[in-house]
Write a protein that holds these residues in place. Structure first.
Motif, PDB file in Angstrom:
ATOM      1  N   ASP A 182     -12.022 -52.479 -15.067  1.00  0.00           N
ATOM      2  CA  ASP A 182     -11.839 -52.796 -16.462  1.00  0.00           C
ATOM      3  C   ASP A 182     -10.281 -52.438 -16.891  1.00  0.00           C
ATOM      4  O   ASP A 182     -10.374 -51.354 -17.719  1.00  0.00           O
ATOM      5  CB  ASP A 182     -12.918 -52.602 -17.591  1.00  0.00           C
ATOM      6  N   ALA A 208     -18.934 -54.386 -13.944  1.00  0.00           N
ATOM      7  CA  ALA A 208     -17.588 -55.036 -14.111  1.00  0.00           C
ATOM      8  C   ALA A 208     -17.858 -56.194 -14.552  1.00  0.00           C
ATOM      9  O   ALA A 208     -18.774 -57.269 -13.736  1.00  0.00           O
ATOM     10  CB  ALA A 208     -16.997 -54.762 -12.680  1.00  0.00           C
ATOM     11  N   ALA A 263     -16.662 -48.837 -11.087  1.00  0.00           N
ATOM     12  CA  ALA A 263     -16.653 -49.658 -12.424  1.00  0.00           C
ATOM     13  C   ALA A 263     -17.278 -49.133 -13.380  1.00  0.00           C
ATOM     14  O   ALA A 263     -18.400 -47.568 -12.063  1.00  0.00           O
ATOM     15  CB  ALA A 263     -17.946 -51.089 -11.527  1.00  0.00           C
TER      16      ALA A 263
END
Ligand code: ADP
Ligand code: ASP
Ligand code: MG
Length: 416
Positions: A182, A208, A263
Motif C-alpha cells: 500500500d 490489499a 499486504a
C-alpha cells in the motif's frame, strides 16, 4: 473499435466536479468509437454512512432491507454520471441492477453474481449510447435487491466485462496501479507494471484492498483483461500506464522478483482455547460448530501437548465475527472441554506474496529473521504455495510492512 468497461471507485465519484472529470474521460473513449459501459461506486464515505443508518435503526437489522439502503449510494452516482455525460453531448443512460437485471444469489450483503442479461444493454451500446451501471448491486430470486459485499463494484465491473465479452476492463481508482505494498503506508512502494492473477488474488485476499478478492477470482476464471489505473491523472494527456493483471506465462523471468507484494489486514481477531484435551477429534469439536455457524477461520496454531495431556489451540477469525465465534465456543465448552477462552483484537496479519517462493528456499526464514531483529514477536503463521502470513501485535503493522519491503529489495530506487 473496442468494447470496454470502465469502473470508477468512490474517490473518483466524490462530488460533482469529480463526476464531470470522469465524464470527460468516458467521452474520450466514446469519441474514439468504442462501445463503453461504465460501472460506478457510491461517493467516497457514502456506503459507510448508509451502513451507519442501518445499525442506528436496529442492531438486528434485516439484511434484505440493509441491501435496499446501502445499494442506494450507487444509484445516485450512476444517475449523476449519466446527467454529466449528456451535458457534454454524450448519449447516456443508467441501468440499475434490477433493470438489466444482474441476477445474484440470495446471500444478502455478500451476494454472488450468477448471471447478467446483456440483451437490452448491448442494443443500447450498438446504438451509440454509453451505459452507466451502478456497481455493488444485483437482484436475487423473489426480486429482492442484493449487494455484493464491501468493495463489490470491482466485481460488478469484471462480471459486466465477462458478460459483454468486453475487450478490456479498466479499473480507475485513486492510485495509479497495484504497488508492491500500500503506497499510503510505504512511500517507497513500487508500481508493478504487471502482476499475475494468482498473485493478485492472494494479495487481495490478505488485505490489499485495491481490488475486491472476488473480482480477481472472476477475472482469472473468465479471462478478463483487467487494468488498474488512476482517474486522477490528466484525462486528455497520455496518462501513465497502470498495472495489468496477466496470466503467469505473460511475465518473463527478468521481471520476476522473489516477492511480488506485501499486504496487511488489521481486521483479524485471535482466539485461544487453553487446556484442550490432546486426543483425536478434539480439534474437530472446536472447528465444526464454528463452520456450522458459517464463521471463517484463518490461521490455526496447535501447541505441543503439555505433560497433562492437554494442549492450547489458537486461531483467527474476522473481527466482525468475533462475538459470534465466542458465543458458539462458550456454548460448546462442555463438548470441547477447554479450561479458558481468551481473545485479542489488537493483532494484525502481515503477508508476503510471490510466485518466486515456489522455487526458492529461505523466503519464510528471511521474514521471521527480519521481524525478529526488530523485536516483533510472531504469534501465528500460515502459509500457502505462494504466501507466508504472520500474526503480530497491531501496533507493529506499519513497521513490519516497511522493514519487510526493504528486506526483500522492493524499495523504489529513486525514493528518498
Ligand atoms: P476505490 O474506491 O477506487 O475502489 P479503494 O480504496 O477500494 O478504491 O482501493 C484503492 C486503495 O487501495 C488505495 O488508495 C490504496 O491505499 C489501497 N491499497 C492497498 N494495497 C495496495 C497496493 N498493493 N497497491 C495499490 N493500492 C493499494
Ligand atoms: N460502495 C461500495 C463500498 O463502499 C462498493 C464499492 O465501492 O466497491 O463498499
Ligand atoms: Mg474498492
Amino acid at each position: 473499435m473496442a468494447r470496454i468497461v470502465m469502473k470508477f471507485g468512490g474517490t473518483s465519484m466524490a462530488g460533482i466536479e469529480r463526476i464531470r472529470s470522469v465524464a470527460q474521460r468516458v467521452k474520450r473513449e466514446h469519441d474514439a468509437g468504442n462501445e463503453v459501459a461504465v460501472v460506478v461506486s457510491a461517493m467516497a464515505g457514502e456506503t459507510d454512512r448508509l451502513v451507519g443508518f442501518c445499525r442506528e435503526a436496529s442492531s438486528l437489522y434485516d439484511p434484505k432491507e440493509y441491501d435496499v439502503v446501502v445499494s442506494a449510494g450507487e444509484q445516485i452516482t450512476s444517475g449523476l454520471l449519466a446527467i454529466a455525460l449528456q451535458a457534454i453531448g454524450v448519449p447516456a443512460r443508467s441501468w440499475l441492477g434490477w433493470q438489466l437485471p444482474i441476477r445474484t444469489s440470495d446471500g444478502h450483503a455478500s451476494a454472488r453474481i450468477a448471471d447478467i442479461d446483456t440483451t437490452a444493454l448491448l442494443a443500447s451500446l450498438a446504438a451509440g449510447e454509453v451505459a452507466v451501471i451502478p456497481g455493488f448491486q444485483g437482484l436475487a430470486a423473489g426480486e429482492r435487491v442484493t449487494t455484493l459485499g464491501r468493495g463489490g463494484s470491482d466485481t460488478s465491473a469484471v462480471a459486466m466485462a465477462a458478460a459483454m465479452k468486453a475487450d478490456r476492463c479498466d479499473i480507475y481508482t485513486d492510485v495509479d496501479g497495484v504497488y508492491t505494498t500500500d503506497p499510503r503506508i510505504v512511500p517507497r512502494a513500487r508500481k508493478l507494471k504487471r502482476v499475475t492473477y494468482e498473485e493478485m488474488l492472494e494479495l487481495a485476499s490478505v488485505g490489499a484492498k485495491v481490488l475486491q478478492t472476488r473480482s480477481v477470482g472472476l477475472a482469472m476464471k473468465e479471462n478478463v483483461r483487467v487494468q488498474v489505473l488512476s482517474s486522477f491523472v490528466d484525462a486528455d494527456g497520455d496518462s501513465e500506464p497502470g498495472t495489468l493483471i496477466v496470466g503467469e506465462e505473460e511475465i518473463d523471468d527478468m521481471e520476476r522478483q522473489l516477492i511480488t507484494g506485501i499486504a496487511h489486514d488489521k481486521n483479524e481477531a485471535k482466539v485461544t482455547l487453553t487446556a484442550v484435551s490432546d486426543r483425536p477429534g478434539s480439534v474437530a469439536s472446536i472447528f465444526t460448530p464454528l463452520a456450522d455457524a458459517n464463521i471463517n477461520v484463518d490461521m490455526i496454531v496447535q501447541n505441543i501437548a503439555h505433560s497433562t495431556g492437554s494442549t492450547d489451540v489458537t486461531f483467527t477469525v474476522p473481527q466482525a465475527e468475533l462475538a459470534r465465534a465466542l458465543d458458539v465456543l462458550e456454548k460448546a465448552q462442555a463438548s470441547i472441554g477447554y479450561t479458558s477462552l481468551m481473545h485479542d483484537t489488537r493483532v494484525s496479519k502481515v503477508s508476503i506474496v510471490g510466485v518466486g517462493m515456489r522455487s526458492h528456499a529461505g523466503v519464510a526464514a528471511t521474514m521471521f529473521k527480519t521481524l525478529g531483529d526488530r523485536g516483533i514477536n510472531i504469534q501465528a503463521i500460515a502459509t500457502s504455495e505462494i504466501k507466508v502470513s504472520v500474526l503480530i501485535e497491531e501496533d507493529y503493522t506499519e513497521l513490519a510492512v516497511r522493514v519487510l519491503h526493504t528486506a526483500y529489495g522492493l524499495d523504489a530506487e529513486d525514493a528518498a
